[in-house]
Design a protein around this motif. Structure first.
Motif, PDB file in Angstrom:
ATOM      1  N   THR A 114       0.502  -1.154   0.283  1.00  0.00           N
ATOM      2  CA  THR A 114       0.221   0.048   0.362  1.00  0.00           C
ATOM      3  C   THR A 114       1.051   1.045   0.075  1.00  0.00           C
ATOM      4  OG1 THR A 114      -1.888  -0.821   1.546  1.00  0.00           O
ATOM      5  CG2 THR A 114      -1.771   0.971   0.755  1.00  0.00           C
ATOM      6  N   GLN A 115       1.058   2.314  -1.614  1.00  0.00           N
ATOM      7  CA  GLN A 115       1.247   3.318  -1.380  1.00  0.00           C
ATOM      8  C   GLN A 115       0.531   4.240  -0.976  1.00  0.00           C
ATOM      9  OE1 GLN A 115       3.195   3.169  -5.327  1.00  0.00           O
ATOM     10  NE2 GLN A 115       4.960   3.297  -4.119  1.00  0.00           N
ATOM     11  N   TYR A 116       0.496   5.439   0.161  1.00  0.00           N
ATOM     12  CA  TYR A 116       0.221   6.611   0.146  1.00  0.00           C
ATOM     13  C   TYR A 116       0.738   7.496  -0.769  1.00  0.00           C
ATOM     14  CZ  TYR A 116      -2.155   3.534   3.791  1.00  0.00           C
ATOM     15  OH  TYR A 116      -2.860   2.735   5.100  1.00  0.00           O
ATOM     16  N   LEU A 117       0.323   7.544  -1.656  1.00  0.00           N
ATOM     17  CA  LEU A 117       1.675   8.348  -2.598  1.00  0.00           C
ATOM     18  C   LEU A 117       0.487   9.959  -2.726  1.00  0.00           C
ATOM     19  CD1 LEU A 117       1.432   6.559  -5.670  1.00  0.00           C
ATOM     20  CD2 LEU A 117       3.100   6.887  -3.562  1.00  0.00           C
ATOM     21  N   ALA A 118       1.284  10.859  -2.726  1.00  0.00           N
ATOM     22  CA  ALA A 118       0.045  12.458  -2.672  1.00  0.00           C
ATOM     23  C   ALA A 118      -1.061  12.202  -4.000  1.00  0.00           C
ATOM     24  CB  ALA A 118       0.756  13.933  -3.577  1.00  0.00           C
ATOM     25  N   SER A 119      -0.233  11.794  -4.719  1.00  0.00           N
ATOM     26  CA  SER A 119      -1.935  11.666  -5.519  1.00  0.00           C
ATOM     27  C   SER A 119      -3.024  11.492  -5.410  1.00  0.00           C
ATOM     28  CB  SER A 119      -1.423  10.771  -7.170  1.00  0.00           C
ATOM     29  OG  SER A 119      -1.558   9.570  -6.369  1.00  0.00           O
ATOM     30  N   ASN A 120      -2.664  10.754  -4.230  1.00  0.00           N
ATOM     31  CA  ASN A 120      -4.536  10.664  -3.612  1.00  0.00           C
ATOM     32  C   ASN A 120      -4.751  11.086  -3.021  1.00  0.00           C
ATOM     33  OD1 ASN A 120      -3.813   7.210  -3.626  1.00  0.00           O
ATOM     34  ND2 ASN A 120      -2.886   7.705  -1.367  1.00  0.00           N
ATOM     35  N   LEU A 121      -4.517  12.617  -2.760  1.00  0.00           N
ATOM     36  CA  LEU A 121      -5.373  13.751  -2.505  1.00  0.00           C
ATOM     37  C   LEU A 121      -6.326  14.673  -3.930  1.00  0.00           C
ATOM     38  CD1 LEU A 121      -1.877  16.311  -1.367  1.00  0.00           C
ATOM     39  CD2 LEU A 121      -3.881  15.150   0.265  1.00  0.00           C
ATOM     40  N   GLY A 122      -6.013  13.651  -4.885  1.00  0.00           N
ATOM     41  CA  GLY A 122      -7.146  13.993  -5.890  1.00  0.00           C
ATOM     42  C   GLY A 122      -8.458  13.322  -5.983  1.00  0.00           C
ATOM     43  N   ASP A 123      -8.414  12.025  -4.940  1.00  0.00           N
ATOM     44  CA  ASP A 123      -8.734  10.550  -4.984  1.00  0.00           C
ATOM     45  C   ASP A 123      -9.890  10.894  -3.960  1.00  0.00           C
ATOM     46  OD1 ASP A 123     -10.522   8.369  -4.968  1.00  0.00           O
ATOM     47  OD2 ASP A 123      -8.268   7.436  -5.670  1.00  0.00           O
ATOM     48  N   LEU A 124     -11.199  11.208  -4.638  1.00  0.00           N
ATOM     49  CA  LEU A 124     -12.208  10.889  -3.464  1.00  0.00           C
ATOM     50  C   LEU A 124     -12.786   9.964  -2.524  1.00  0.00           C
ATOM     51  CD1 LEU A 124     -14.974  13.810  -5.202  1.00  0.00           C
ATOM     52  CD2 LEU A 124     -13.252  14.339  -3.696  1.00  0.00           C
ATOM     53  N   GLU A 125     -12.230   8.649  -2.958  1.00  0.00           N
ATOM     54  CA  GLU A 125     -12.604   8.086  -1.793  1.00  0.00           C
ATOM     55  C   GLU A 125     -11.499   7.564  -0.616  1.00  0.00           C
ATOM     56  OE1 GLU A 125     -11.628   4.345  -4.163  1.00  0.00           O
ATOM     57  OE2 GLU A 125     -12.731   4.511  -5.799  1.00  0.00           O
ATOM     58  N   LEU A 126     -12.732   7.186   0.511  1.00  0.00           N
ATOM     59  CA  LEU A 126     -12.201   7.437   1.628  1.00  0.00           C
ATOM     60  C   LEU A 126     -11.192   6.159   1.464  1.00  0.00           C
ATOM     61  CD1 LEU A 126     -15.622   7.802   3.943  1.00  0.00           C
ATOM     62  CD2 LEU A 126     -14.076   9.282   2.640  1.00  0.00           C
ATOM     63  N   ARG A 127     -10.208   6.768   3.003  1.00  0.00           N
ATOM     64  CA  ARG A 127      -9.567   5.329   3.297  1.00  0.00           C
ATOM     65  C   ARG A 127      -7.861   5.583   2.085  1.00  0.00           C
ATOM     66  NH1 ARG A 127     -10.962   0.564   6.982  1.00  0.00           N
ATOM     67  NH2 ARG A 127      -8.659  -0.486   6.878  1.00  0.00           N
ATOM     68  N   ARG A 128      -7.738   6.697   1.507  1.00  0.00           N
ATOM     69  CA  ARG A 128      -6.958   6.298   0.178  1.00  0.00           C
ATOM     70  C   ARG A 128      -6.510   8.497   0.354  1.00  0.00           C
ATOM     71  NH1 ARG A 128      -6.356   4.089  -4.009  1.00  0.00           N
ATOM     72  NH2 ARG A 128      -5.547   5.751  -5.242  1.00  0.00           N
ATOM     73  N   PRO A 129      -5.545   8.100   1.552  1.00  0.00           N
ATOM     74  CA  PRO A 129      -4.966   9.680   2.540  1.00  0.00           C
ATOM     75  C   PRO A 129      -3.328   9.989   1.481  1.00  0.00           C
ATOM     76  CG  PRO A 129      -4.717   7.813   3.931  1.00  0.00           C
ATOM     77  CD  PRO A 129      -5.559   7.270   3.124  1.00  0.00           C
ATOM     78  N   TRP A 130      -3.534  11.247   1.495  1.00  0.00           N
ATOM     79  CA  TRP A 130      -1.983  11.373   1.198  1.00  0.00           C
ATOM     80  C   TRP A 130      -1.126  11.011   2.968  1.00  0.00           C
ATOM     81  CZ3 TRP A 130       1.467  15.839   2.851  1.00  0.00           C
ATOM     82  CH2 TRP A 130       2.830  15.524   3.334  1.00  0.00           C
ATOM     83  N   VAL A 131      -0.230  10.398   2.628  1.00  0.00           N
ATOM     84  CA  VAL A 131       0.953  10.036   4.679  1.00  0.00           C
ATOM     85  C   VAL A 131       2.014  10.532   4.289  1.00  0.00           C
ATOM     86  CG1 VAL A 131       0.750   8.429   6.680  1.00  0.00           C
ATOM     87  CG2 VAL A 131      -1.297   8.141   5.093  1.00  0.00           C
ATOM     88  N   GLU A 132       2.350  11.295   4.809  1.00  0.00           N
ATOM     89  CA  GLU A 132       4.261  12.010   4.780  1.00  0.00           C
ATOM     90  C   GLU A 132       4.871  10.421   4.946  1.00  0.00           C
ATOM     91  OE1 GLU A 132       6.159  11.849   7.887  1.00  0.00           O
ATOM     92  OE2 GLU A 132       3.897  11.845   9.385  1.00  0.00           O
ATOM     93  N   GLY A 133       5.999  10.375   4.529  1.00  0.00           N
ATOM     94  CA  GLY A 133       6.547   9.139   4.923  1.00  0.00           C
ATOM     95  C   GLY A 133       7.913   9.025   6.087  1.00  0.00           C
ATOM     96  N   VAL A 134       8.396  10.254   6.652  1.00  0.00           N
ATOM     97  CA  VAL A 134       9.453  10.539   7.278  1.00  0.00           C
ATOM     98  C   VAL A 134       9.410   9.907   8.269  1.00  0.00           C
ATOM     99  CG1 VAL A 134      10.537  12.307   5.907  1.00  0.00           C
ATOM    100  CG2 VAL A 134       8.795  12.746   8.044  1.00  0.00           C
ATOM    101  N   SER A 135       9.952   9.945   9.137  1.00  0.00           N
ATOM    102  CA  SER A 135       9.942   9.684  10.995  1.00  0.00           C
ATOM    103  C   SER A 135       9.337  10.755  11.571  1.00  0.00           C
ATOM    104  CB  SER A 135      11.020   9.286  11.488  1.00  0.00           C
ATOM    105  OG  SER A 135      12.444   9.812  11.434  1.00  0.00           O
ATOM    106  N   GLY A 136       9.445  10.700  12.885  1.00  0.00           N
ATOM    107  CA  GLY A 136       8.231  11.826  13.550  1.00  0.00           C
ATOM    108  C   GLY A 136       6.904  12.053  12.593  1.00  0.00           C
ATOM    109  N   GLN A 137       6.572  13.814  13.062  1.00  0.00           N
ATOM    110  CA  GLN A 137       5.076  14.257  12.593  1.00  0.00           C
ATOM    111  C   GLN A 137       5.114  14.834  10.999  1.00  0.00           C
ATOM    112  OE1 GLN A 137       4.509  15.740  16.058  1.00  0.00           O
ATOM    113  NE2 GLN A 137       2.969  14.376  16.001  1.00  0.00           N
ATOM    114  N   GLY A 138       6.247  15.007   9.894  1.00  0.00           N
ATOM    115  CA  GLY A 138       6.655  15.290   9.307  1.00  0.00           C
ATOM    116  C   GLY A 138       6.757  16.783   8.712  1.00  0.00           C
TER     117      GLY A 138
END
Length: 278
Positions: free
Chosen positions: A151-175
């Motif tokens: 599962t990849q939480y990519l930036a392109s998910n930000l244009g998707d209106l479905e739920l459970r498809r967010p963008w999630v940053e990928g660094v340690s800590g809170q981004g």
């Protein structure tokens, strides 16, 4: 961040007049000839194209519940023939996740995690038009993104209106300091504002919202025309509209601060929808 299938405890809370004020006057279209129209306390089903002119066919109260800050409504048209109802409300004991802004101009409703919204305050066609415009006219990129297994939480998910498809940053800590860039594919794309739905939003598991981190303060930068300002977002998945000082074809959103998750540090964003002119 891990997603486990869990049984949800349905905690039905008291009726919220704040939420009902947001829904008051909103109309959605379950079909081309029928409307659902919200008042402060009831949903009315109309059988023509203009709820202001026709008479109500059926009505029922709706009730508000908030689970881990995620807003739901519950209702049922109990006393009518099911065959007379549009498919959107045909089943008894309806439960919808409702994302709306504080004006009622925009609203998306869901009854599962993996489909496009059931409807919107601007009608079904607007949903697909918006999705098409985002897919063909806007490019999303990010400084990092999270991958969990396949599962990849990519930036392109930000244009998707479905739920459970967010963008999630990928660094340690809170981004803090991580960023998203939003760019029009063509130079004539003029982005005037954008809609944010914060956090990891799920119909089936709303606790994912508070268990993960959410945006709190964001910095918004555009080079041409130049602007640089910060916005503090509310801790809600409901729709928040951010107006830009000038129209631009490209801008960047940088995470300055977050609402920390109760279990995971990952910062999640459900979607960001630019409001554009082509």
């Amino acid at each position: 961040m891990r997603i486990f299938s869990t049984l949800m405890l349905l905690l039905i809370l008291s009726y919220s007049h704040i939420f009902s004020d947001q829904l008051k006057g909103v109309a959605i279209t379950p079909s081309h000839y029928e409307w659902l129209f919200f008042t402060e306390e009831e949903i009315f089903k109309y059988g023509d194209n203009n709820p202001g002119l026709g008479s109500s066919t059926y009505s029922t109260p709706y009730f508000y519940e908030e689970m881990n800050k995620v807003p739901f409504i519950e209702f049922s048209f109990e006393s009518v023939n099911r065959d007379d109802l549009p498919y959107l409300i045909k089943e008894p004991n309806q439960r919808w996740l409702v994302l709306t802004d504080n004006t009622g101009e925009f609203m998306y409703i869901y009854n599962d995690d993996f489909s496009t919204p059931l409807g919107s305050s601007r009608g079904f066609q607007d949903i697909f038009d918006t999705k098409m415009r985002i897919e063909t006219g806007i490019i999303y990129s990010s400084s990092s993104s999270l991958t969990e297994g396949t599962t990849q939480y990519l930036a392109s998910n930000l244009g998707d209106l479905e739920l459970r498809r967010p963008w999630v940053e990928g660094v340690s800590g809170q981004g803090i300091g991580e960023s998203v860039s939003i760019k029009g594919r063509r130079s004539n794309v003029a982005i005037q504002a954008f809609i944010v739905s914060n956090g990891f939003v799920s119909f089936e598991n709303p606790s994912l919202y508070t268990r993960n981190s959410r945006l709190r303060e964001i910095r918004i930068i555009s080079e041409n025309p130049f602007f640089d300002f910060t916005v503090e977002l509310e801790d809600t998945p409901s729709l928040q509209i951010v107006n830009l000082p000038e129209s631009t074809s490209e801008f960047e959103i940088i995470i300055n601060d977050v609402y920390p998750g109760s279990q995971w540090q990952d910062t999640c964003v459900n979607f960001i929808l630019p409001l554009v002119n082509f």
